[in-house]
Write a protein that holds these residues in place. Sequence first.
Motif, PDB file in Angstrom:
ATOM      1  N   CYS A 182      22.892 -15.484 -34.289  1.00 12.99           N
ATOM      2  CA  CYS A 182      23.490 -14.403 -35.088  1.00 12.99           C
ATOM      3  C   CYS A 182      24.964 -14.292 -34.711  1.00 12.99           C
ATOM      4  O   CYS A 182      25.400 -13.307 -34.095  1.00 12.99           O
ATOM      5  CB  CYS A 182      22.751 -13.095 -34.852  1.00 12.99           C
ATOM      6  SG  CYS A 182      20.967 -13.195 -35.088  1.00 12.99           S
ATOM      7  N   ASP A 185      27.250 -11.253 -35.701  1.00 16.04           N
ATOM      8  CA  ASP A 185      26.984  -9.953 -35.081  1.00 16.04           C
ATOM      9  C   ASP A 185      27.386  -9.901 -33.612  1.00 16.04           C
ATOM     10  O   ASP A 185      27.247  -8.842 -32.991  1.00 16.04           O
ATOM     11  CB  ASP A 185      25.493  -9.611 -35.192  1.00 16.04           C
ATOM     12  CG  ASP A 185      25.046  -9.497 -36.636  1.00 16.04           C
ATOM     13  OD1 ASP A 185      25.862  -9.051 -37.459  1.00 16.04           O
ATOM     14  OD2 ASP A 185      23.893  -9.853 -36.943  1.00 16.04           O
ATOM     15  N   VAL A 186      27.849 -11.007 -33.052  1.00 12.21           N
ATOM     16  CA  VAL A 186      28.162 -11.060 -31.623  1.00 12.21           C
ATOM     17  C   VAL A 186      29.590 -10.588 -31.404  1.00 12.21           C
ATOM     18  O   VAL A 186      30.520 -11.048 -32.076  1.00 12.21           O
ATOM     19  CB  VAL A 186      27.977 -12.487 -31.071  1.00 12.21           C
ATOM     20  CG1 VAL A 186      28.304 -12.527 -29.588  1.00 12.21           C
ATOM     21  CG2 VAL A 186      26.564 -12.960 -31.310  1.00 12.21           C
ATOM     22  N   GLU A 221      20.922  -9.916 -36.631  1.00 11.78           N
ATOM     23  CA  GLU A 221      20.534  -9.606 -35.252  1.00 11.78           C
ATOM     24  C   GLU A 221      19.518  -8.466 -35.211  1.00 11.78           C
ATOM     25  O   GLU A 221      18.468  -8.568 -34.562  1.00 11.78           O
ATOM     26  CB  GLU A 221      21.779  -9.243 -34.441  1.00 11.78           C
ATOM     27  CG  GLU A 221      21.521  -9.038 -32.962  1.00 11.78           C
ATOM     28  CD  GLU A 221      22.802  -8.768 -32.197  1.00 11.78           C
ATOM     29  OE1 GLU A 221      22.848  -9.059 -30.993  1.00 11.78           O
ATOM     30  OE2 GLU A 221      23.754  -8.258 -32.809  1.00 11.78           O
ATOM     31  N   ARG A 232      17.249  -6.226 -29.235  1.00 10.13           N
ATOM     32  CA  ARG A 232      18.307  -7.045 -29.830  1.00 10.13           C
ATOM     33  C   ARG A 232      17.980  -8.513 -29.606  1.00 10.13           C
ATOM     34  O   ARG A 232      17.486  -8.887 -28.543  1.00 10.13           O
ATOM     35  CB  ARG A 232      19.662  -6.703 -29.207  1.00 10.13           C
ATOM     36  CG  ARG A 232      20.842  -7.475 -29.777  1.00 10.13           C
ATOM     37  CD  ARG A 232      22.140  -6.982 -29.173  1.00 10.13           C
ATOM     38  NE  ARG A 232      22.391  -5.590 -29.500  1.00 10.13           N
ATOM     39  CZ  ARG A 232      23.420  -4.888 -29.042  1.00 10.13           C
ATOM     40  NH1 ARG A 232      24.281  -5.461 -28.224  1.00 10.13           N
ATOM     41  NH2 ARG A 232      23.573  -3.631 -29.391  1.00 10.13           N
ATOM     42  N   THR A 234      20.008 -12.169 -30.187  1.00  8.58           N
ATOM     43  CA  THR A 234      21.227 -12.866 -30.593  1.00  8.58           C
ATOM     44  C   THR A 234      20.973 -14.336 -30.879  1.00  8.58           C
ATOM     45  O   THR A 234      21.584 -14.904 -31.785  1.00  8.58           O
ATOM     46  CB  THR A 234      22.298 -12.725 -29.496  1.00  8.58           C
ATOM     47  OG1 THR A 234      22.539 -11.332 -29.264  1.00  8.58           O
ATOM     48  CG2 THR A 234      23.594 -13.387 -29.911  1.00  8.58           C
TER      49      THR A 234
END
Length: 312
Positions: A182, A185-186, A221, A232, A234
Motif C-alpha cells: 500500500c 498510504d505509507v 491499507e 493496519r 502496509t
Amino acid sequence: MADKHARILTQPSNRAKAKGSSDKKVVFKSALANPHVIQWPSVPINLQNNILTYVTQALEGASYYRTARNALNRKRKRSTKAADFAKQNKKPKSHTDLASKFESETNGAAVTSSVEDIELQPQAVLQVSEAPDPPAILRHIVYGINEVTKRLEIQAQRSRRPIIVATSEPSLPPLLETVFVCRADVDPAILVDHLPHLVAACNSSNPSSHVKLVPLPRGSELTIAKVLGVRRVTALAIDRNSPKAQQLKLMLDQVPVLSASWLSNPKPSHPLIGTHVKHLRTTAPKDMKAAKESRNQERADAKRRKKLLKAS
C-alpha cells in the motif's frame, strides 16, 4: 479565540532578511546519480483497483476468525482462572465472601452466587478450547513490513547459501510469489523503498521463479486491515503454494518483473553500467564576488559584536 486550538503567528521572524529576487538567478548543477536504483513497477490505477478487489475477496472470513479466536482465548482464560479460584477455596465461609473475592480477582467479571456453578467451570474449558477453522488463505500469506522483509531476505539468500551435507535439512518457508504494498498510504514512503531492491534481488538470484511487486491504490491499507481484522496492513505477500485463480494470474501478467542486471550475471567480464548524471535546480547569486565580500563582512561584524559582549 475559543474556536482556535492553536495560536497562529503571521509576523515574520526578526532574523529573516529581505532578499530581493533580482540578486539571485536559477542555475542547474550536475551531480552523479546512483545507477543501482530500482524503480517501482508502473501499474495502471484500474489494474490496481481490480487486484485490490480480488485480494479483499480472497481474504473474506479472516476478520471473523481472528475475532472469534480472540474471544475464545479471553473466555478460556476467565474459565481457567475461575477453576483455579475454586480449587483454592473449596470450603468458603459464605457465598458472599466467595463472590466478592472472585469478583476482585477477575476485574469485575460476572460470577455465580453458588459454589456448584463455580465447580462446573473446568468443564467449560474443554468447550471453549476449540477455535474455528482458519481460512485456507491465512496459511499462505505474510503481512507486515518487517515480516515481508524477512521472508524476502531469506528468499534472496537461499540461492547463495553454501551446500551443507546434513542428515536432516532445516525446514524453509515456501517461496513468495506476489508482494502487495500500500505504497500510496505509507508516510513516509521511505519505509517501503527497500522492497523493490529486495524483490529484484530475489528475481536475479532465481530467474526461474519471479516475484511480482504490486503497488495498491490509496485507501487499500485500511481496506485490507479491515478484512484481516487487524489495525493496519502496509505490505502483504502470498507464497507459491496458495490456490490462485486464473483471474489473478491474468492480472499479474500485466505487472512488469523487477530485476537487477548487475546481480543476474556476476562475472568479471560483465560490462559496467554507464554513468548516470542528474541535474539539480537551485539558485546562485548573480554577482559571486559581491556576495562573497558581503558574507565575509557579515562574519567579521558578528565576531566584533561577540567580543564586545564578552568584554562588557
